[in-house]
Design a protein around this motif. Structure first.
Motif, PDB file in Angstrom:
ATOM      1  N   LYS A 164      20.210   6.543 -35.612  1.00 28.42           N
ATOM      2  CA  LYS A 164      19.381   6.434 -34.405  1.00 28.42           C
ATOM      3  C   LYS A 164      18.367   7.564 -34.303  1.00 28.42           C
ATOM      4  O   LYS A 164      17.358   7.439 -33.617  1.00 28.42           O
ATOM      5  CB  LYS A 164      20.263   6.391 -33.156  1.00 28.42           C
ATOM      6  CG  LYS A 164      21.038   7.678 -32.931  1.00 28.42           C
ATOM      7  CD  LYS A 164      21.871   7.595 -31.679  1.00 28.42           C
ATOM      8  CE  LYS A 164      22.711   8.839 -31.599  1.00 28.42           C
ATOM      9  NZ  LYS A 164      22.508   9.671 -30.530  1.00 28.42           N
ATOM     10  N   ASP A 165      18.598   8.692 -34.996  1.00 26.59           N
ATOM     11  CA  ASP A 165      17.672   9.819 -34.962  1.00 26.59           C
ATOM     12  C   ASP A 165      16.494   9.654 -35.932  1.00 26.59           C
ATOM     13  O   ASP A 165      15.505  10.370 -35.821  1.00 26.59           O
ATOM     14  CB  ASP A 165      18.397  11.119 -35.299  1.00 26.59           C
ATOM     15  CG  ASP A 165      19.453  11.469 -34.268  1.00 26.59           C
ATOM     16  OD1 ASP A 165      19.305  11.028 -33.110  1.00 26.59           O
ATOM     17  OD2 ASP A 165      20.412  12.177 -34.616  1.00 26.59           O
ATOM     18  N   LEU A 166      16.623   8.733 -36.867  1.00 26.08           N
ATOM     19  CA  LEU A 166      15.580   8.536 -37.863  1.00 26.08           C
ATOM     20  C   LEU A 166      14.550   7.524 -37.378  1.00 26.08           C
ATOM     21  O   LEU A 166      14.873   6.621 -36.613  1.00 26.08           O
ATOM     22  CB  LEU A 166      16.200   8.027 -39.174  1.00 26.08           C
ATOM     23  CG  LEU A 166      17.136   8.989 -39.888  1.00 26.08           C
ATOM     24  CD1 LEU A 166      17.799   8.296 -41.054  1.00 26.08           C
ATOM     25  CD2 LEU A 166      16.390  10.205 -40.365  1.00 26.08           C
ATOM     26  N   PRO A 167      13.310   7.643 -37.809  1.00 26.70           N
ATOM     27  CA  PRO A 167      12.316   6.629 -37.442  1.00 26.70           C
ATOM     28  C   PRO A 167      12.632   5.304 -38.127  1.00 26.70           C
ATOM     29  O   PRO A 167      13.405   5.246 -39.077  1.00 26.70           O
ATOM     30  CB  PRO A 167      10.999   7.218 -37.955  1.00 26.70           C
ATOM     31  CG  PRO A 167      11.358   8.284 -38.903  1.00 26.70           C
ATOM     32  CD  PRO A 167      12.745   8.733 -38.586  1.00 26.70           C
ATOM     33  N   GLU A 168      12.021   4.246 -37.639  1.00 26.79           N
ATOM     34  CA  GLU A 168      12.266   2.923 -38.204  1.00 26.79           C
ATOM     35  C   GLU A 168      11.844   2.873 -39.666  1.00 26.79           C
ATOM     36  O   GLU A 168      10.828   3.428 -40.058  1.00 26.79           O
ATOM     37  CB  GLU A 168      11.494   1.856 -37.422  1.00 26.79           C
ATOM     38  CG  GLU A 168      12.088   1.546 -36.075  1.00 26.79           C
ATOM     39  CD  GLU A 168      13.478   0.913 -36.172  1.00 26.79           C
ATOM     40  OE1 GLU A 168      13.695   0.066 -37.056  1.00 26.79           O
ATOM     41  OE2 GLU A 168      14.334   1.291 -35.366  1.00 26.79           O
ATOM     42  N   SER A 169      12.645   2.172 -40.453  1.00 29.75           N
ATOM     43  CA  SER A 169      12.343   1.995 -41.861  1.00 29.75           C
ATOM     44  C   SER A 169      11.600   0.680 -42.055  1.00 29.75           C
ATOM     45  O   SER A 169      11.846  -0.294 -41.366  1.00 29.75           O
ATOM     46  CB  SER A 169      13.637   1.976 -42.669  1.00 29.75           C
ATOM     47  OG  SER A 169      13.370   1.592 -43.988  1.00 29.75           O
TER      48      SER A 169
ATOM     49  N   GLU B 218      13.982  -3.564 -46.035  1.00 30.50           N
ATOM     50  CA  GLU B 218      15.001  -4.494 -45.556  1.00 30.50           C
ATOM     51  C   GLU B 218      16.382  -3.850 -45.476  1.00 30.50           C
ATOM     52  O   GLU B 218      17.207  -4.231 -44.657  1.00 30.50           O
ATOM     53  CB  GLU B 218      15.053  -5.703 -46.505  1.00 30.50           C
ATOM     54  CG  GLU B 218      15.963  -6.808 -46.054  1.00 30.50           C
ATOM     55  CD  GLU B 218      15.935  -7.986 -47.006  1.00 30.50           C
ATOM     56  OE1 GLU B 218      16.875  -8.792 -46.946  1.00 30.50           O
ATOM     57  OE2 GLU B 218      14.992  -8.093 -47.812  1.00 30.50           O
ATOM     58  N   PHE B 219      16.630  -2.840 -46.287  1.00 34.18           N
ATOM     59  CA  PHE B 219      17.959  -2.240 -46.366  1.00 34.18           C
ATOM     60  C   PHE B 219      18.013  -0.847 -45.757  1.00 34.18           C
ATOM     61  O   PHE B 219      18.838  -0.033 -46.119  1.00 34.18           O
ATOM     62  CB  PHE B 219      18.435  -2.213 -47.817  1.00 34.18           C
ATOM     63  CG  PHE B 219      18.503  -3.576 -48.418  1.00 34.18           C
ATOM     64  CD1 PHE B 219      19.496  -4.457 -48.049  1.00 34.18           C
ATOM     65  CD2 PHE B 219      17.537  -4.002 -49.305  1.00 34.18           C
ATOM     66  CE1 PHE B 219      19.556  -5.722 -48.568  1.00 34.18           C
ATOM     67  CE2 PHE B 219      17.591  -5.261 -49.844  1.00 34.18           C
ATOM     68  CZ  PHE B 219      18.599  -6.131 -49.468  1.00 34.18           C
ATOM     69  N   GLY B 220      17.114  -0.543 -44.850  1.00 35.13           N
ATOM     70  CA  GLY B 220      17.150   0.741 -44.170  1.00 35.13           C
ATOM     71  C   GLY B 220      16.594   1.858 -45.024  1.00 35.13           C
ATOM     72  O   GLY B 220      15.714   1.646 -45.852  1.00 35.13           O
ATOM     73  N   TRP B 221      17.105   3.066 -44.813  1.00 35.00           N
ATOM     74  CA  TRP B 221      16.624   4.235 -45.521  1.00 35.00           C
ATOM     75  C   TRP B 221      17.270   4.301 -46.887  1.00 35.00           C
ATOM     76  O   TRP B 221      18.280   4.950 -47.104  1.00 35.00           O
ATOM     77  CB  TRP B 221      16.913   5.510 -44.725  1.00 35.00           C
ATOM     78  CG  TRP B 221      15.934   5.690 -43.638  1.00 35.00           C
ATOM     79  CD1 TRP B 221      16.072   5.320 -42.341  1.00 35.00           C
ATOM     80  CD2 TRP B 221      14.641   6.250 -43.764  1.00 35.00           C
ATOM     81  NE1 TRP B 221      14.949   5.610 -41.642  1.00 35.00           N
ATOM     82  CE2 TRP B 221      14.040   6.187 -42.486  1.00 35.00           C
ATOM     83  CE3 TRP B 221      13.914   6.785 -44.807  1.00 35.00           C
ATOM     84  CZ2 TRP B 221      12.761   6.653 -42.246  1.00 35.00           C
ATOM     85  CZ3 TRP B 221      12.645   7.257 -44.550  1.00 35.00           C
ATOM     86  CH2 TRP B 221      12.082   7.191 -43.299  1.00 35.00           C
ATOM     87  N   SER B 222      16.688   3.588 -47.819  1.00 35.25           N
ATOM     88  CA  SER B 222      17.200   3.536 -49.176  1.00 35.25           C
ATOM     89  C   SER B 222      16.085   3.908 -50.142  1.00 35.25           C
ATOM     90  O   SER B 222      14.905   3.738 -49.854  1.00 35.25           O
ATOM     91  CB  SER B 222      17.710   2.130 -49.476  1.00 35.25           C
ATOM     92  OG  SER B 222      18.094   2.024 -50.819  1.00 35.25           O
TER      93      SER B 222
END
Length: 127
Positions: free
Chosen positions: A100-105, A108-112
């Motif tokens: 929740k602290d990270l900006p939107e990625s 499709e698989f998030g911060w990868s």
């Protein structure tokens, strides 16, 4: 060996000692892991670079030939230190930051690092 060569060697050794001391002091005194990461990767790299330059000047003044060993060590050092710092910073972020602290990625698989999901995960089995 002439006075000028000895003076240059001494100057580079003093400069590298100062950078090494500042990097070591920063490693001890800074509070956070990411702050501590900055001191040795920047200052100490310059400190070791100064010692290598002093060594190159010494061997050139002594033998008349440029030593390739110091050039290879410098190349290896200046290539690996930033990459290592990047990996350590990524590991710190992955371990200590909440999603929740990270900006939107945008992936499709998030911060990868990869576009495809890792093998063995439920998302990989759906492909």
């Amino acid at each position: 060996m002439g006075f000028f060569a000895e003076l240059l060697i001494s100057i580079f050794l003093v400069i590298s000692g100062i950078f090494g001391f500042v990097g070591s002091y920063g490693l001890i005194k800074l509070k956070d892991s990411l702050q501590r990461l900055h001191a040795p990767t920047k200052a100490t790299t310059l400190g070791v670079g100064g010692v290598l330059i002093a060594s190159m000047i010494y061997f050139f003044a002594k033998t008349g030939y440029v030593s390739v060993h110091e050039l290879l060590i410098s190349l290896f050092l200046f290539l690996t230190a930033p990459i290592t710092a990047n990996f350590i910073a990524k590991a710190y972020i992955a371990r200590n930051m909440k999603e929740k602290d990270l900006p939107e990625s945008q992936g499709e698989f998030g911060w990868s690092v990869y576009d495809d999901p890792p093998e063995g995960t439920p998302a990989a089995r759906d492909l």
